[in-house]
Design an enzyme around this catalytic site. Structure first.
Site, short mmCIF file in Angstrom:
data_model
loop_
_atom_site.label_atom_id
_atom_site.label_comp_id
_atom_site.label_asym_id
_atom_site.label_seq_id
_atom_site.Cartn_x
_atom_site.Cartn_y
_atom_site.Cartn_z
N ARG A 1 93.00 20.29 3.75
CA ARG A 1 93.56 20.08 5.08
C ARG A 1 92.43 19.84 6.05
O ARG A 1 91.51 20.63 6.14
CB ARG A 1 94.30 21.36 5.54
N THR B 1 92.99 18.07 12.45
CA THR B 1 94.29 17.39 12.55
C THR B 1 95.36 18.10 11.73
O THR B 1 96.55 17.85 11.91
CB THR B 1 94.18 15.94 12.01
N ASP C 1 95.33 33.23 4.71
CA ASP C 1 94.94 32.07 3.90
C ASP C 1 95.03 32.47 2.42
O ASP C 1 94.23 33.28 1.92
CB ASP C 1 93.50 31.66 4.25
N ASP D 1 91.82 31.90 0.26
CA ASP D 1 90.77 32.88 0.54
C ASP D 1 91.13 34.24 -0.05
O ASP D 1 90.27 34.93 -0.61
CB ASP D 1 90.56 33.03 2.05
#
Ligand code: URA
Length: 209
Positions: free
Chosen positions: A104, A108, A200, A203
């Protein structure tokens, strides 16, 4: 319209709470993601076709059931999807594994494909696309686009936590797709994280930050 199912089995919900907790460390997070995926895989595979087979038990001959041999592929969206592969393989050990790499753009939030390696007979396989988080839906849409382009027709998307925005985007682009999630959360925040979510997923699975 494809199926949309929140898999609200108590074991799944209990285990999801464990991994949502910010105090859950990498080892437990990884193990529990695997357990949740296995529980989800059990039910997601519910409509796999069966066929009759003649066998002999120690007592008598019988006509029994076995999987009709429709082959399976599990396709994780890298990198967090990797955490969901083993749960499927523990139940469907003969499945092949394809990989789709997406990252990603941090600004944006747009997904970009950087890697694609699929079983060559993907078109004849039941394909389970896995990614723990269905957030904006961007990566999932691109992954399903790529799989369809390579001939896959029988696709199911399996995630742990979905945002309503992502579900809508994915359904709008791929209305034929079945979507399974362990939870449908509230919303996406301005950074593209699911709220309340679990942070996340990559992570937390891999101990990075
Ligand atoms: N990806 C994640 O890992 N977590 C989110 O909350 C959203 C996208």
């Amino acid at each position: 319209m494809g199926k949309f199912q929140v898999m609200d089995h108590p074991l799944i919900q209990h285990k999801l709470t464990i991994i949502r907790n910010k105090n859950c460390g990498t080892k437990v997070f990884r193990e529990v993601v695997n357990e949740i995926t296995m529980l989800m895989a059990y039910d997601v595979a519910r409509d796999m076709p069966l066929e009759d087979v003649e066998i002999e038990t120690p007592i008598a001959k019988m006509t029994a059931k076995q999987l009709a041999g429709r082959k399976v592929a599990v396709v994780p969206i890298l990198r967090a999807g990797i955490g969901m592969v083993d749960g499927f393989l523990q139940l469907i050990p003969a499945a092949k594994v394809g990989h789709i790499g997406m990252y990603r753009d941090e600004e944006t939030l747009e997904p970009h494909e950087y890697f694609l390696k699929l079983p060559e007979d993907i078109g004849s396989r039941q394909v389970f696309v896995v990614d723990p988080m269905l957030a904006t839906g961007g990566s999932a849409i691109m992954a399903i686009d790529a799989l369809k382009k390579h001939g896959a027709t029988n696709l199911k998307f399996v995630c742990l936590v979905a945002a309503p925005e992502g579900v809508k985007a994915l359904q709008d682009k791929h209305p034929d797709l079945d979507i399974y999630t362990a939870a449908l959360d509230d919303h996406l925040n301005e950074d593209g994280y699911i709220v309340p979510g679990l942070g996340d997923a990559g992570d937390r699975l891999f101990g990075t930050k």
